[in-house]
Design a protein around this motif. Sequence first.
Motif, PDB file in Angstrom:
ATOM      1  N   GLY A 194      -4.665  -5.967  -5.710  1.00 47.64           N
ATOM      2  CA  GLY A 194      -5.096  -4.737  -5.061  1.00 47.64           C
ATOM      3  C   GLY A 194      -6.346  -4.979  -4.244  1.00 47.64           C
ATOM      4  O   GLY A 194      -6.748  -6.123  -4.023  1.00 47.64           O
ATOM      5  N   PRO A 195      -6.980  -3.923  -3.770  1.00 49.23           N
ATOM      6  CA  PRO A 195      -8.228  -4.091  -3.011  1.00 49.23           C
ATOM      7  C   PRO A 195      -9.282  -4.819  -3.844  1.00 49.23           C
ATOM      8  O   PRO A 195      -9.473  -4.496  -5.018  1.00 49.23           O
ATOM      9  CB  PRO A 195      -8.638  -2.650  -2.703  1.00 49.23           C
ATOM     10  N   ASP A 196      -9.930  -5.784  -3.268  1.00 47.92           N
ATOM     11  CA  ASP A 196     -10.948  -6.561  -3.979  1.00 47.92           C
ATOM     12  C   ASP A 196     -12.283  -5.833  -3.877  1.00 47.92           C
ATOM     13  O   ASP A 196     -13.201  -6.268  -3.197  1.00 47.92           O
ATOM     14  CB  ASP A 196     -11.057  -7.963  -3.404  1.00 47.92           C
ATOM     15  N   GLY A 197     -12.360  -4.710  -4.548  1.00 48.29           N
ATOM     16  CA  GLY A 197     -13.530  -3.856  -4.459  1.00 48.29           C
ATOM     17  C   GLY A 197     -13.162  -2.602  -3.690  1.00 48.29           C
ATOM     18  O   GLY A 197     -12.878  -2.653  -2.499  1.00 48.29           O
ATOM     19  N   VAL A 198     -13.075  -1.483  -4.368  1.00 47.03           N
ATOM     20  CA  VAL A 198     -12.663  -0.230  -3.747  1.00 47.03           C
ATOM     21  C   VAL A 198     -13.887   0.495  -3.208  1.00 47.03           C
ATOM     22  O   VAL A 198     -14.851   0.733  -3.928  1.00 47.03           O
ATOM     23  CB  VAL A 198     -11.920   0.666  -4.764  1.00 47.03           C
ATOM     24  N   CYS A 199     -13.841   0.838  -1.933  1.00 48.48           N
ATOM     25  CA  CYS A 199     -14.964   1.507  -1.286  1.00 48.48           C
ATOM     26  C   CYS A 199     -14.712   3.011  -1.244  1.00 48.48           C
ATOM     27  O   CYS A 199     -13.745   3.466  -0.624  1.00 48.48           O
ATOM     28  CB  CYS A 199     -15.161   0.976   0.127  1.00 48.48           C
ATOM     29  N   HIS A 200     -15.571   3.763  -1.911  1.00 48.95           N
ATOM     30  CA  HIS A 200     -15.501   5.222  -1.897  1.00 48.95           C
ATOM     31  C   HIS A 200     -14.110   5.745  -2.257  1.00 48.95           C
ATOM     32  O   HIS A 200     -13.597   6.683  -1.658  1.00 48.95           O
ATOM     33  CB  HIS A 200     -15.943   5.748  -0.530  1.00 48.95           C
ATOM     34  N   ASN A 201     -13.497   5.049  -3.226  1.00 53.26           N
ATOM     35  CA  ASN A 201     -12.222   5.467  -3.825  1.00 53.26           C
ATOM     36  C   ASN A 201     -11.050   5.436  -2.853  1.00 53.26           C
ATOM     37  O   ASN A 201     -10.035   6.111  -3.062  1.00 53.26           O
ATOM     38  CB  ASN A 201     -12.341   6.883  -4.428  1.00 53.26           C
ATOM     39  N   ASN A 202     -11.130   4.646  -1.799  1.00 56.30           N
ATOM     40  CA  ASN A 202     -10.014   4.525  -0.867  1.00 56.30           C
ATOM     41  C   ASN A 202      -9.070   3.421  -1.342  1.00 56.30           C
ATOM     42  O   ASN A 202      -9.305   2.239  -1.095  1.00 56.30           O
ATOM     43  CB  ASN A 202     -10.531   4.212   0.541  1.00 56.30           C
ATOM     44  N   THR A 203      -8.018   3.806  -2.028  1.00 53.63           N
ATOM     45  CA  THR A 203      -7.093   2.845  -2.627  1.00 53.63           C
ATOM     46  C   THR A 203      -5.757   2.757  -1.904  1.00 53.63           C
ATOM     47  O   THR A 203      -4.852   2.058  -2.351  1.00 53.63           O
ATOM     48  CB  THR A 203      -6.841   3.211  -4.094  1.00 53.63           C
ATOM     49  N   GLN A 204      -5.621   3.451  -0.794  1.00 52.54           N
ATOM     50  CA  GLN A 204      -4.374   3.439  -0.044  1.00 52.54           C
ATOM     51  C   GLN A 204      -4.647   3.060   1.416  1.00 52.54           C
ATOM     52  O   GLN A 204      -5.754   3.239   1.910  1.00 52.54           O
ATOM     53  CB  GLN A 204      -3.701   4.820  -0.094  1.00 52.54           C
ATOM     54  N   PRO A 205      -3.635   2.529   2.114  1.00 54.79           N
ATOM     55  CA  PRO A 205      -3.815   2.217   3.535  1.00 54.79           C
ATOM     56  C   PRO A 205      -4.172   3.472   4.321  1.00 54.79           C
ATOM     57  O   PRO A 205      -3.810   4.583   3.908  1.00 54.79           O
ATOM     58  CB  PRO A 205      -2.438   1.669   3.955  1.00 54.79           C
ATOM     59  N   PRO A 206      -4.832   3.342   5.472  1.00 56.42           N
ATOM     60  CA  PRO A 206      -5.293   2.073   6.065  1.00 56.42           C
ATOM     61  C   PRO A 206      -6.445   1.460   5.275  1.00 56.42           C
ATOM     62  O   PRO A 206      -7.365   2.161   4.857  1.00 56.42           O
ATOM     63  CB  PRO A 206      -5.733   2.480   7.478  1.00 56.42           C
ATOM     64  N   TRP A 207      -6.374   0.142   5.075  1.00 53.50           N
ATOM     65  CA  TRP A 207      -7.327  -0.551   4.229  1.00 53.50           C
ATOM     66  C   TRP A 207      -8.687  -0.673   4.899  1.00 53.50           C
ATOM     67  O   TRP A 207      -8.811  -0.653   6.115  1.00 53.50           O
ATOM     68  CB  TRP A 207      -6.799  -1.938   3.869  1.00 53.50           C
ATOM     69  N   GLY A 208      -9.696  -0.831   4.068  1.00 53.29           N
ATOM     70  CA  GLY A 208     -11.043  -1.047   4.568  1.00 53.29           C
ATOM     71  C   GLY A 208     -11.821   0.217   4.866  1.00 53.29           C
ATOM     72  O   GLY A 208     -12.995   0.147   5.219  1.00 53.29           O
ATOM     73  N   ARG A 209     -11.193   1.379   4.731  1.00 53.55           N
ATOM     74  CA  ARG A 209     -11.892   2.628   5.038  1.00 53.55           C
ATOM     75  C   ARG A 209     -13.075   2.826   4.093  1.00 53.55           C
ATOM     76  O   ARG A 209     -12.966   2.634   2.891  1.00 53.55           O
ATOM     77  CB  ARG A 209     -10.937   3.817   4.924  1.00 53.55           C
ATOM     78  N   GLY A 210     -14.196   3.195   4.635  1.00 50.85           N
ATOM     79  CA  GLY A 210     -15.367   3.472   3.823  1.00 50.85           C
ATOM     80  C   GLY A 210     -16.194   2.257   3.462  1.00 50.85           C
ATOM     81  O   GLY A 210     -17.281   2.390   2.912  1.00 50.85           O
ATOM     82  N   CYS A 211     -15.696   1.069   3.744  1.00 57.86           N
ATOM     83  CA  CYS A 211     -16.437  -0.151   3.418  1.00 57.86           C
ATOM     84  C   CYS A 211     -17.438  -0.444   4.529  1.00 57.86           C
ATOM     85  O   CYS A 211     -17.056  -0.635   5.685  1.00 57.86           O
ATOM     86  CB  CYS A 211     -15.486  -1.333   3.255  1.00 57.86           C
ATOM     87  N   ASP A 212     -18.711  -0.501   4.185  1.00 60.31           N
ATOM     88  CA  ASP A 212     -19.771  -0.650   5.173  1.00 60.31           C
ATOM     89  C   ASP A 212     -20.451  -2.004   5.026  1.00 60.31           C
ATOM     90  O   ASP A 212     -21.270  -2.211   4.139  1.00 60.31           O
ATOM     91  CB  ASP A 212     -20.788   0.473   5.007  1.00 60.31           C
ATOM     92  N   CYS A 213     -20.086  -2.934   5.895  1.00 57.44           N
ATOM     93  CA  CYS A 213     -20.726  -4.252   5.940  1.00 57.44           C
ATOM     94  C   CYS A 213     -21.656  -4.377   7.140  1.00 57.44           C
ATOM     95  O   CYS A 213     -22.089  -5.477   7.494  1.00 57.44           O
ATOM     96  CB  CYS A 213     -19.667  -5.364   5.987  1.00 57.44           C
ATOM     97  N   GLY A 214     -21.954  -3.257   7.778  1.00 56.46           N
ATOM     98  CA  GLY A 214     -22.850  -3.264   8.923  1.00 56.46           C
ATOM     99  C   GLY A 214     -22.150  -2.812  10.186  1.00 56.46           C
ATOM    100  O   GLY A 214     -20.931  -2.954  10.323  1.00 56.46           O
TER     101      GLY A 214
END
Length: 285
Positions: free
Chosen positions: A179-199
């Motif tokens: 599954g996602p390697d670290g869930v960002c703000h509980n977004n567990t469904q596509p589109p992937w990467g939503r809510g993940c802030d790396c800059g």
Amino acid sequence: MLSDIHARKFILFYPAFMYYVSVCLFFSTWMLHACHGAVPNWTPTYDMAQSTVIMPCNYSGFYDFESYPQLAKFGVVDFDWSNAKLLWDNESPMACESALMKQAQMYKAVNPSAKVFLYRNIVKALPWFEEVREKLADPNYWGWFLHYKPSLRNGTSAGGNLYHDEEQTPGWPGGGNGGPDGVCHNNTQPPWGRGCDCGQGIPCGEYLFDHRNESLRTWLTEQYMAGSKFGLGNPLVDGFYLDDDWSENGVSITSPNTRTRSLPVSNARWVCKLRQRRLCAHRTK
């Protein structure tokens, strides 16, 4: 070099990670031989707890040593980048290095004599590490990273110009249990990467350092490894677990698209040799 008895303790303590530990021991032995290094000048002990190495990882948060004091009895502990992931991958932007330092401080508070190692990767440039993200965000430092081939570049952001994959990346499936390697703000469904802030302009992915750049090699050893904030210059840090490697075939544990989208194989040989040379020039505590 690790003695046979210490090597056996390490492998027996983590039997499920036999291959993982064997690689670590092999790399340590190779480095000592290739770089004419020496073992740490720590006082030897036959105390089982103090001479045992562990690599714990609590995805959900920091270790609670007050409730579980036995967790802090070991003499050498190494914390993985995934430790407390549920906390730091929901920060904006992510702050994995700060989380590792907080965990190191917590461990030292209950076991001051312990040696604390932290995760470092000087092959993959991981933007959830604050120091790496700072360089990815500044176009003046883009020469430190492998670029996409010109035909694949898009726009003016780091994500559009610098090679990266999502092989084991917060917010994207494929790592850990699939599954996602670290869930960002509980977004567990596509589109992937939503809510993940790396800059800003930096998609969360595994970028790659280009060791052909001399100023990068200097920064990696003098700042990223030996700096006073997150590195060996900080009394909380006694060492690092170095992950991944360059070989003449390319990068370990990365997307098979690396060669077709970025670095020619002929250049991989140079990167491999330069990285080995810089590691041998580095001094540890």
